[in-house]
Design a protein around this motif. Structure first.
Motif, mmCIF file in Angstrom:
data_model
loop_
_atom_site.group_PDB
_atom_site.id
_atom_site.type_symbol
_atom_site.label_atom_id
_atom_site.label_comp_id
_atom_site.label_asym_id
_atom_site.label_seq_id
_atom_site.Cartn_x
_atom_site.Cartn_y
_atom_site.Cartn_z
ATOM 1 N N ARG A 97 34.256 46.170 43.731
ATOM 2 C CA ARG A 97 35.356 45.585 42.968
ATOM 3 C C ARG A 97 36.523 46.205 43.033
ATOM 4 N NH1 ARG A 97 31.948 42.285 38.520
ATOM 5 N NH2 ARG A 97 31.479 40.433 39.704
ATOM 6 N N ALA A 156 40.500 46.262 44.319
ATOM 7 C CA ALA A 156 41.344 46.433 43.287
ATOM 8 C C ALA A 156 42.473 47.275 43.454
ATOM 9 C CB ALA A 156 40.903 46.451 41.908
ATOM 10 N N TYR A 187 41.157 42.180 38.699
ATOM 11 C CA TYR A 187 40.511 41.648 39.782
ATOM 12 C C TYR A 187 39.226 41.122 39.422
ATOM 13 C CZ TYR A 187 37.777 40.865 43.984
ATOM 14 O OH TYR A 187 37.216 40.478 45.074
ATOM 15 N N GLU A 243 37.947 37.119 40.502
ATOM 16 C CA GLU A 243 36.665 37.132 41.105
ATOM 17 C C GLU A 243 35.660 36.076 40.335
ATOM 18 O OE1 GLU A 243 33.285 39.835 42.518
ATOM 19 O OE2 GLU A 243 34.732 40.098 43.918
ATOM 20 N N LEU A 287 45.738 40.366 47.719
ATOM 21 C CA LEU A 287 44.192 40.192 47.884
ATOM 22 C C LEU A 287 43.923 39.991 49.050
ATOM 23 C CD1 LEU A 287 43.370 38.340 44.515
ATOM 24 C CD2 LEU A 287 42.617 40.797 45.233
#
Length: 302
Positions: free
Chosen positions: A38, A42, A52, A56, A71
């Protein structure tokens, strides 16, 4: 359908398929996730890890177009996937509304379809219901029209009718395309109860559908070629064009054609002849029934 779960599963599935070296990041050691972390997504998108992570987890409502675009670029989404991400964000809006649908077909639309005499032509919606068709399309998809569960539906035929495996020589590809179209439509119109009912039915009755649905793949289905094995005229490879109908958002006009001079063109001519004979036989049967009814009324009134 849990919309937050839809957002989460789509983003995590796209994140999992990208390796750090594909986006210029060091691989490092002790990686515990498939694909990108992640934090790496980001960084690539220019947002905080916390922001982020919220996205998600499904908190996508109100996210700006700029961030969604970042994104999409970070996750290397193709055109269909990028549109799907924006559809998911739009569907998360508290003012999201169900798409208005016309329930009847204008007579002029049927005239247009019937004017196409050299190949199958039909109109479908996002659920893959066949809304209207010319005689060639009815002959081409005769097994779809013969199904008794609801309106003629290509998805239901693909996964629930064994004859589909013979009709589609590359059944796996057709199955993937079918699921991707339904997944795309589910984000475009998340309040469509009939679509959710169809997805639920297919998920319950088909292991193959459940497996493909879990992949969260989407696609735009515009033009190309496909090979079919028709039970009457045999194998043929047809080009197709799918045109979005401006007069009815969500409906697609599809026309199939064969390469001039090819065996597939001969097969389409044979199919047209067979369709005409079927229509003639049907008309004769209908006329006989009308004549019989008139005769019975005449006898009853004598």
């Amino acid at each position: 359908m849990d919309h937050s779960a839809e957002v989460r599963d789509f983003l995590t599935s796209r994140r999992a398929r990208i390796t750090p070296d594909q986006v210029g990041l060091p691989i490092g050691a002790n990686r515990r996730v498939a694909g990108l972390r992640r934090s790496e997504v980001a960084t690539l998108a220019g947002v905080s890890v916390e922001y982020y992570t919220r996205i998600e987890r499904g908190a996508i409502a109100g996210v700006s177009h700029e961030i969604l675009g970042s994104l999409a670029q970070a996750l290397r989404l193709d055109e269909a996937e990028r549109a799907h991400l924006f559809d998911l964000a739009r569907a998360s809006s508290p003012v999201a509304r169900q798409r208005r649908r016309r329930t009847t077909v204008h007579e002029s639309l049927q005239w247009v379809l019937d004017a196409v005499s050299s190949g199958p032509a039909f109109v479908r919606n996002g659920r893959l219901d066949i809304i209207a068709a010319n005689p060639m399309a009815r002959a081409f998809y005769r097994d779809v029209f013969d199904m008794v569960d609801g309106p003629p539906n290509i998805a239901r035929y693909t996964f629930l009718d064994e004859k589909a495996h013979a009709f589609y020589p590359d059944w796996g590809l057709f199955a993937e395309i079918t699921v991707a179209i339904l997944r795309t439509e589910a984000a475009r119109d998340p309040l469509d109860k009939d679509l959710h009912d169809l997805i639920g039915e297919l998920s319950t009755r088909s292991v193959e559908f459940r497996t493909l649905w879990s992949a969260h793949n989407v696609r735009h289905h515009g033009a190309g070629s496909k090979t079919f094995r028709h039970p009457i005229v045999g194998e043929m490879t047809l080009a197709y064009e799918g045109l979005e109908m401006a007069s009815e958002p969500g409906w697609t006009l599809t026309i199939y054609a064969a390469e001039p001079g090819s065996r597939s063109e001969d097969a389409l001519r044979l199919l047209a002849s067979w369709a005409a004979s079927e229509l003639s036989a049907s008309a004769m049967e209908e006329n006989a029934e009308v004549a019989k009814a008139r005769e019975e009324r005449s006898i009853g009134g004598a």
